[in-house]
Design an enzyme around this catalytic site. Structure first.
Site, PDB file in Angstrom:
ATOM      1  N   ASP B 162      66.346 -21.438  34.122  1.00 51.27           N
ATOM      2  CA  ASP B 162      67.361 -22.339  34.690  1.00 51.27           C
ATOM      3  C   ASP B 162      66.960 -23.815  34.605  1.00 51.27           C
ATOM      4  OD1 ASP B 162      65.399 -21.869  36.537  1.00 51.27           O
ATOM      5  OD2 ASP B 162      66.746 -21.447  38.209  1.00 51.27           O
ATOM      6  N   GLU B 245      49.688 -22.722  39.111  1.00 54.10           N
ATOM      7  CA  GLU B 245      49.402 -23.717  38.074  1.00 54.10           C
ATOM      8  C   GLU B 245      47.974 -24.233  38.237  1.00 54.10           C
ATOM      9  OE1 GLU B 245      51.883 -23.956  40.297  1.00 54.10           O
ATOM     10  OE2 GLU B 245      53.789 -24.529  39.346  1.00 54.10           O
TER      11      GLU B 245
END
Lengths: 312, 312
Positions: B162, B245
């Site tokens: 998205d 991350e």
């Protein structure tokens, strides 16, 4: 608006496909003189696009009091839509903004946009307010008005910049002789709005909001041949909330049985009424050296801020 | 998962750019045998893409109990993302789904998708629940695991379906020697997450959620050279919510000053963390002749339904 159109009168007639994106944003407007603006985009004018077909894409504009939150997602949406349009040959994009003057972020985006395009202002009248304000009508009508002065044929399509388009729908649209229709996904509680097709003919409509409309369809679910549109005296979109599509299609004096079903007889969804979550306006960057003397200085220009905030 | 990977072992090594879209959807799953599924997409396997570079794109997967509402927007999002990827040469797309068996609507989409791609399952373990469930980690790790068996070099990029990508970011990513970084728009209340760059060097981070992270960056804000990744022993993404991350980048044993800033020294936003409004599951079409004997019968297959409802 009138002054802007006059500036454009020198542009030659469009031979084919034109896309109008009806775009609205009242924020971050800069007082760029109209002639400078249009000069900037003259290289992408219809003159340089031999024999494009004709399409019109409309943005469902923001509410009466647009927030900076809406503006924040606009460049992302324009980027996404332009990348879909890059896959479509012979297409011209009319970007029509509901603003009193051109918007810096839109102009910056268009500067590197490789889709042939024309930028127009289609500022809404102040007489409509609140729930009675028809959204996107002034933009679409400005696009239609411009086309009357610059196009003879092609196919016009109205679309919103947050919708999702399978690029193959544009190739289907090209064949429209009068008015074509096709399913739109993610609309209302029914999940889809579509003509009902039996033996290749339109026999009814499946739509979550019928409301006595002769044509209960979504703005993204039909396309109109521009020569046919002119033959029907080129009607404008009515300022009638919820009945814009119906009023426009009725004014074209067509019957449901004349409608040309596309997308394999309306068996495929190639357009979706997606909506982007509107984020809050960002907290302001502090005036520290880390902002003023680094890359953040440049990023600042690309963000819609609300108030000041400390650097983390 | 292991069985599926084994099926793929015959596929030759990827020479370059690969995209992994980490995809999740548990709805509408069909019990397609794995070998049939992979056969269907073998024509787009890396063998047919000479010297692609390597990119990995990850989907932020749905919550522990995915709703049909989430699934409804998925094909639109995949369509949109694939059209951006169509503009990027030498790219391979790994679509990794968090599902126990392949999902019919994803397979149908991939059937006509012209972006070179490989479809994998990266089913999440059941041991993580609720807020503690890391989203997208199983998908991304399945992609990395697959790459270890099939790729030697290229650049890996994790992205969500998205998000909005200016296609030019993929050309920038190509130059990554170790780890590159760039700004991501529409993230947190700051409106952007970006490395702070001074004189071409990374000197800090501007991010709305620092939380003691060494690398406070968004998943869409960095890319990794796959040869470098292998030299650092190919770490997996940690199952640590909010620190995926950071954990991954720390495991690569890099220092912030070694990071390669892209997007004109991080002065341009070319990636946005857009989110699509999730619509409600649609009301079911009635079993009337107008549905069973018309085009609506085919549209039915493309909609996520909730319950039965009358035809309007």
């Amino acid at each position: 608006m009138i002054a802007l159109l006059r500036t454009l009168m020198g542009v030659s007639v469009v031979g084919g496909l034109v896309v109008v994106v009806l775009w609205s944003e009242n924020q971050m407007a800069v007082k760029t003189p109209a002639h400078i603006h249009f000069h900037a985009h003259a290289r992408d004018s219809p003159e340089n696009s031999p024999l494009p077909s004709l399409i019109s894409i409309g943005k469902e504009v923001v509410t009466r009091k647009p927030t900076t939150a809406t503006a924040a997602a606009n460049v992302a949406e324009l980027t996404r839509l332009s990348q879909t349009l890059m896959l479509v040959p012979n297409l011209h994009w009319l970007v029509v903004e509901d603003a009193v003057s051109p918007t810096r972020r839109v102009l910056t985006f268009l500067d590197t946009c490789t889709v042939p395009h024309t930028y127009l202002l289609g500022t809404a009248s102040r007489k409509y307010k609140g729930a009675n304000k028809p959204r996107g009508v002034s933009n679409r009508n400005a696009g239609l008005q411009w086309l009357k002065g610059h196009a003879k044929d092609g196919v016009v399509y109205f679309a919103d910049d947050d919708n999702t388009y399978d690029y193959r729908i544009f190739n289907e649209i090209r064949s429209t002789r009068q008015v074509s229709m096709f399913p739109v996904g993610l609309v209302t509680r029914l999940g889809v709005s579509s003509p009902i097709v039996s033996n290749g003919k339109l026999v009814g409509f499946y739509d979550g909001w019928v409301a006595g409309r002769k044509f209960p369809v979504d703005m993204a679910g039909f396309a109109v041949n521009f020569r046919f549109y002119l033959q029907r005296n080129g009607p404008m979109m009515p300022y009638n909330v919820g009945f814009e599509e119906d009023g426009f299609l009725k004014a074209l004096k067509i019957n449901p049985e004349d409608i040309e079903p596309l997308a394999d007889n309306c068996t495929k969804i190639l357009v979706w009424h997606t909506r982007t979550v509107k984020s809050m306006p960002a907290l302001k960057m502090p005036e520290k050296e880390r902002v003023t003397k680094t890359n953040l200085h440049y990023l600042k220009e690309q963000i819609v801020f609300q108030m000041s905030h400390g650097l983390s």
